[in-house]
Design a protein around this motif. Structure first.
Motif, PDB file in Angstrom:
ATOM      1  N   LYS A  77     -23.209   3.471   5.354  1.00 36.58           N
ATOM      2  CA  LYS A  77     -22.172   4.474   5.545  1.00 36.58           C
ATOM      3  C   LYS A  77     -21.077   4.271   4.496  1.00 36.58           C
ATOM      4  CE  LYS A  77     -24.371   5.647   9.291  1.00 36.58           C
ATOM      5  NZ  LYS A  77     -25.332   6.752   9.253  1.00 36.58           N
ATOM      6  N   VAL A  78     -20.500   5.365   4.057  1.00 35.47           N
ATOM      7  CA  VAL A  78     -19.442   5.331   3.049  1.00 35.47           C
ATOM      8  C   VAL A  78     -18.251   6.096   3.607  1.00 35.47           C
ATOM      9  CG1 VAL A  78     -18.833   5.866   0.659  1.00 35.47           C
ATOM     10  CG2 VAL A  78     -21.189   5.272   1.242  1.00 35.47           C
ATOM     11  N   LEU A  79     -17.088   5.456   3.637  1.00 36.72           N
ATOM     12  CA  LEU A  79     -15.925   6.036   4.300  1.00 36.72           C
ATOM     13  C   LEU A  79     -14.737   6.144   3.348  1.00 36.72           C
ATOM     14  CD1 LEU A  79     -17.762   4.749   6.586  1.00 36.72           C
ATOM     15  CD2 LEU A  79     -15.684   4.545   7.923  1.00 36.72           C
ATOM     16  N   PRO A  80     -14.477   7.326   2.768  1.00 35.06           N
ATOM     17  CA  PRO A  80     -13.220   7.524   2.030  1.00 35.06           C
ATOM     18  C   PRO A  80     -12.047   7.457   3.016  1.00 35.06           C
ATOM     19  CG  PRO A  80     -14.843   9.212   1.467  1.00 35.06           C
ATOM     20  CD  PRO A  80     -15.363   8.487   2.670  1.00 35.06           C
ATOM     21  N   LEU A  81     -11.034   6.683   2.682  1.00 35.43           N
ATOM     22  CA  LEU A  81      -9.928   6.413   3.604  1.00 35.43           C
ATOM     23  C   LEU A  81      -8.743   7.332   3.313  1.00 35.43           C
ATOM     24  CD1 LEU A  81     -10.079   2.509   3.561  1.00 35.43           C
ATOM     25  CD2 LEU A  81     -11.172   4.092   5.176  1.00 35.43           C
ATOM     26  N   PHE A  82      -8.716   8.477   3.991  1.00 34.85           N
ATOM     27  CA  PHE A  82      -7.623   9.433   3.795  1.00 34.85           C
ATOM     28  C   PHE A  82      -6.270   8.820   4.154  1.00 34.85           C
ATOM     29  CE2 PHE A  82     -11.071  12.644   5.110  1.00 34.85           C
ATOM     30  CZ  PHE A  82     -11.535  12.724   3.819  1.00 34.85           C
ATOM     31  N   ARG A  83      -6.249   8.048   5.237  1.00 35.55           N
ATOM     32  CA  ARG A  83      -4.984   7.471   5.706  1.00 35.55           C
ATOM     33  C   ARG A  83      -4.362   6.575   4.637  1.00 35.55           C
ATOM     34  NH1 ARG A  83      -2.137   6.407  10.335  1.00 35.55           N
ATOM     35  NH2 ARG A  83      -3.568   7.729  11.520  1.00 35.55           N
ATOM     36  N   ASN A  84      -5.160   5.726   4.007  1.00 39.35           N
ATOM     37  CA  ASN A  84      -4.629   4.865   2.955  1.00 39.35           C
ATOM     38  C   ASN A  84      -3.978   5.671   1.847  1.00 39.35           C
ATOM     39  OD1 ASN A  84      -6.122   2.911   4.398  1.00 39.35           O
ATOM     40  ND2 ASN A  84      -6.416   1.723   2.528  1.00 39.35           N
ATOM     41  N   ILE A  85      -4.645   6.748   1.463  1.00 47.34           N
ATOM     42  CA  ILE A  85      -4.153   7.575   0.361  1.00 47.34           C
ATOM     43  C   ILE A  85      -2.870   8.293   0.769  1.00 47.34           C
ATOM     44  CG2 ILE A  85      -4.716   9.528  -1.137  1.00 47.34           C
ATOM     45  CD1 ILE A  85      -7.715   8.668  -0.760  1.00 47.34           C
ATOM     46  N   HIS A  86      -2.835   8.829   1.986  1.00 45.73           N
ATOM     47  CA  HIS A  86      -1.660   9.567   2.466  1.00 45.73           C
ATOM     48  C   HIS A  86      -0.427   8.673   2.620  1.00 45.73           C
ATOM     49  CE1 HIS A  86      -4.419  12.824   4.446  1.00 45.73           C
ATOM     50  NE2 HIS A  86      -4.388  12.890   3.133  1.00 45.73           N
ATOM     51  N   HIS A  87      -0.652   7.368   2.791  1.00 43.63           N
ATOM     52  CA  HIS A  87       0.473   6.447   3.005  1.00 43.63           C
ATOM     53  C   HIS A  87       0.698   5.525   1.808  1.00 43.63           C
ATOM     54  CE1 HIS A  87       1.363   7.177   7.363  1.00 43.63           C
ATOM     55  NE2 HIS A  87       0.195   7.776   7.265  1.00 43.63           N
ATOM     56  N   ASN A  88       0.184   5.924   0.668  1.00 42.23           N
ATOM     57  CA  ASN A  88       0.344   5.130  -0.542  1.00 42.23           C
ATOM     58  C   ASN A  88       1.638   5.540  -1.248  1.00 42.23           C
ATOM     59  OD1 ASN A  88       0.147   4.029  -3.186  1.00 42.23           O
ATOM     60  ND2 ASN A  88      -2.083   4.013  -3.048  1.00 42.23           N
ATOM     61  N   PRO A  89       2.581   4.590  -1.440  1.00 44.37           N
ATOM     62  CA  PRO A  89       3.862   4.940  -2.088  1.00 44.37           C
ATOM     63  C   PRO A  89       3.716   5.401  -3.534  1.00 44.37           C
ATOM     64  CG  PRO A  89       3.644   2.554  -1.817  1.00 44.37           C
ATOM     65  CD  PRO A  89       2.523   3.176  -1.053  1.00 44.37           C
ATOM     66  N   ASP A  90       2.565   5.145  -4.150  1.00 43.33           N
ATOM     67  CA  ASP A  90       2.343   5.642  -5.510  1.00 43.33           C
ATOM     68  C   ASP A  90       2.218   7.164  -5.540  1.00 43.33           C
ATOM     69  OD1 ASP A  90       2.335   3.069  -6.471  1.00 43.33           O
ATOM     70  OD2 ASP A  90       0.150   2.863  -6.431  1.00 43.33           O
ATOM     71  N   PHE A  91       1.838   7.750  -4.389  1.00 48.32           N
ATOM     72  CA  PHE A  91       1.641   9.203  -4.322  1.00 48.32           C
ATOM     73  C   PHE A  91       2.710   9.900  -3.479  1.00 48.32           C
ATOM     74  CE2 PHE A  91      -2.771   7.264  -4.176  1.00 48.32           C
ATOM     75  CZ  PHE A  91      -2.889   7.204  -5.550  1.00 48.32           C
ATOM     76  N   PHE A  92       3.268   9.182  -2.494  1.00 49.86           N
ATOM     77  CA  PHE A  92       4.287   9.764  -1.608  1.00 49.86           C
ATOM     78  C   PHE A  92       5.438   8.760  -1.474  1.00 49.86           C
ATOM     79  CE2 PHE A  92       0.224  11.645  -0.327  1.00 49.86           C
ATOM     80  CZ  PHE A  92       0.527  12.993  -0.404  1.00 49.86           C
ATOM     81  N   THR A  93       6.564   9.097  -2.074  1.00 55.45           N
ATOM     82  CA  THR A  93       7.726   8.211  -2.030  1.00 55.45           C
ATOM     83  C   THR A  93       8.159   7.954  -0.594  1.00 55.45           C
ATOM     84  OG1 THR A  93       8.454   9.162  -4.134  1.00 55.45           O
ATOM     85  CG2 THR A  93      10.077   7.888  -2.877  1.00 55.45           C
ATOM     86  N   ASP A  94       8.456   6.694  -0.280  1.00 56.81           N
ATOM     87  CA  ASP A  94       8.862   6.299   1.080  1.00 56.81           C
ATOM     88  C   ASP A  94       7.907   6.923   2.101  1.00 56.81           C
ATOM     89  OD1 ASP A  94      11.126   4.915   0.097  1.00 56.81           O
ATOM     90  OD2 ASP A  94      12.250   6.792   0.008  1.00 56.81           O
ATOM     91  N   PRO A  95       6.638   6.538   2.077  1.00 58.67           N
ATOM     92  CA  PRO A  95       5.619   7.219   2.883  1.00 58.67           C
ATOM     93  C   PRO A  95       5.838   7.142   4.387  1.00 58.67           C
ATOM     94  CG  PRO A  95       4.737   5.184   1.950  1.00 58.67           C
ATOM     95  CD  PRO A  95       6.048   5.415   1.292  1.00 58.67           C
ATOM     96  N   GLN A  96       6.639   6.175   4.864  1.00 60.06           N
ATOM     97  CA  GLN A  96       6.859   6.065   6.305  1.00 60.06           C
ATOM     98  C   GLN A  96       7.979   6.980   6.809  1.00 60.06           C
ATOM     99  OE1 GLN A  96       4.622   4.477   8.084  1.00 60.06           O
ATOM    100  NE2 GLN A  96       3.673   4.016   6.111  1.00 60.06           N
ATOM    101  N   ASP A  97       8.650   7.670   5.884  1.00 61.23           N
ATOM    102  CA  ASP A  97       9.715   8.598   6.265  1.00 61.23           C
ATOM    103  C   ASP A  97       9.135  10.000   6.455  1.00 61.23           C
ATOM    104  OD1 ASP A  97      11.477   6.519   6.019  1.00 61.23           O
ATOM    105  OD2 ASP A  97      12.232   7.137   4.048  1.00 61.23           O
TER     106      ASP A  97
END
Length: 466
Positions: free
Chosen positions: A368-388
């Protein structure tokens, strides 16, 4: 003596030939190695770790230790997890032919083997067009009055109770919208039977697949068989009446392949269950999170956008129009940010159809191969202050392949337009006609397996005129 000399010459000739060939012929390339990682316990692997805690913790811990590609073992399957936009695009778009959509066998059994989720090629293309067509803007614009009626009825029923479990109530709402999009106006008896048995299937879907009497999984298997019988009755009635409805069931019944063959009743049933599955939990989870985010940030509620529509519609006495749902930019950004923050779909399942090499690592055939959307959505390189929680970040489009709440490629969710429409309609009536308070703890997350606020976000809801 001469015989010995001959053997010596033969030996030297053979040795020199070997050395020459070894020097001038390239050695076979070494086989790529498996990614780093831990497979966990036998059979169980790391299933409990993944589904019993914040998936952010599970994924980020693994990624910090092993990098953007690592192996693990969940739900009885060896897996490779990928945590970068490039890797997600590799699996879902550019090299999608090397990876077939798949779920663990226990989940395929619950939904049905003919559901479009589990296929690729001509059959998948045909089914996807049917589902996407029934959920296209052209098709769903006529559903606005019916979805609005369901939303208002749901909100008014919640306001009549002391405390409601927001997630459970949202599941009922999204299920009713799913039934509407599939069957149109369905007989009450069929609707209630579908709801009762689907609820049992839903409870067993993510349970341990032990088919023993009394277990949630065993009960779900039996309920799934009953669902097939119920759907057979609905299909039979529709065929007898020869109604040319434009709902999903009508599209499935009227479809013919290039050989003029209709879908079988089992194929239709599997795809209906698949659409219900896709339509319920994910949408309900997003709606629950939206309520929490709006509750936590009161300034979001003070947006003039929904108030202006409310006043235009004679203080809510006139119905919403399709055009109005297309002109809610701020609310739409709130939805997008909720989808990013909550990342309801943490990953998607694919299976390697052959040995695949990616960045020097081997992904073995059958894994099985699992692309991790959550990791990408919470990566500060793509979304500044991802927890806000910051809807304004979507005033500018995200970088390609960094925001995939509905998946990507040919297997992206075909019903995303319907989901967004029902969310917009419910939010409009919620923020203009009702007020609510979260009861008890306002922090904590539970996983079942979709992440939702603790205890389903208990809340008290009442109308402004109460």
């Amino acid at each position: 003596m001469g015989g010995i000399l001959v053997y010596v010459l033969l030996f030297l000739t053979t040795l020199l030939s070997y050395l020459f060939l070894r020097k001038h012929i390239r050695e076979p390339q070494k086989r790529a190695k498996l990614p780093p990682g831990s497979m966990g316990w036998p059979y169980m692997g790391q299933t409990l770790q993944l589904y019993s805690q914040d998936p952010n913790v599970f994924f980020s811990t693994k990624q910090k230790r092993y990098g953007e590609i690592f192996k693990t073992h969940i739900l009885g399957c060896p897996c490779v997890m990928l945590g970068s936009p490039e890797a997600a695009r590799f699996v879902l778009v550019t090299q999608a032919h090397l990876f077939k959509p798949t779920y663990p066998k226990s989940k395929e059994k619950m939904i049905g083997p003919s559901a479009l989720f589990f296929h690729q090629g001509d059959y998948h293309t045909r089914l996807r067009k049917l589902v996407q067509g029934s959920c296209s803007p052209t098709a769903i614009r006529n559903l606005v009055p019916d979805i609005e009626a369901i939303a208002v009825s749901a909100l008014e029923s919640w306001a009549g109770q002391h405390v409601v479990n927001t997630f459970h109530e949202m599941k009922k709402f999204s299920f009713d919208v799913g039934i509407l999009s599939i069957f149109g106006h369905l007989d009450t008896y069929y609707r209630e039977e579908l709801k009762k048995n689907y609820s049992i299937v839903d409870k067993g879907y993510n349970s341990f697949p032990a088919n023993l009497p009394g277990t949630a999984y065993h009960n779900a298997v039996l309920a799934r068989k009953r669902l097939n019988d119920i759907l057979s009755g609905i299909i039979c009635e529709r065929k007898e009446k020869r109604l040319l409805e434009k709902d999903l069931l009508g599209c499935l019944l009227n479809s013919k392949d290039e050989k003029g063959q209709n879908l079988t009743d089992d194929q239709i049933a599997d795809n209906i269950i698949g659409v219900l599955f896709a339509a319920q939990d994910t949408t309900a989870s997003v709606l629950t999170w939206i309520l929490k985010y709006l509750h936590d940030d009161q300034e979001l509620l003070e947006s003039a956008e929904q108030k202006a529509i409310y006043e235009t519609n004679n203080i809510g006495n006139q119905p919403l129009t399709w055009a109005q749902t297309r002109n809610m930019p701020f609310t739409y950004r709130v939805i997008l940010e909720s989808l990013r923050m909550a990342s309801i779909i943490s990953f998607t399942f694919r299976e390697a159809v052959t040995d695949v090499e990616y960045k020097g690592y081997l992904i073995p055939k059958g894994w099985k191969v699992l692309p991790l959307f959550r990791n990408i959505h919470h990566n500060p390189d793509f979304f500044t202050d991802p927890q806000d929680f910051d809807p304004s970040r979507f005033e500018v489009s995200p970088k390609p392949n960094t925001f995939m709440p509905f998946g990507n490629g040919v297997h992206a969710c075909p019903g995303n337009e319907l989901a967004k429409l029902e969310i917009l309609i419910l939010i409009h009536h919620l923020v203009t006609k009702f007020k609510w308070e979260v009861v008890g703890s306002q922090s904590g997350i539970q996983y079942s397996p979709f992440p939702v606020p603790q205890h389903g976000l208990p809340a008290s809801i009442e109308g402004y005129d109460a």
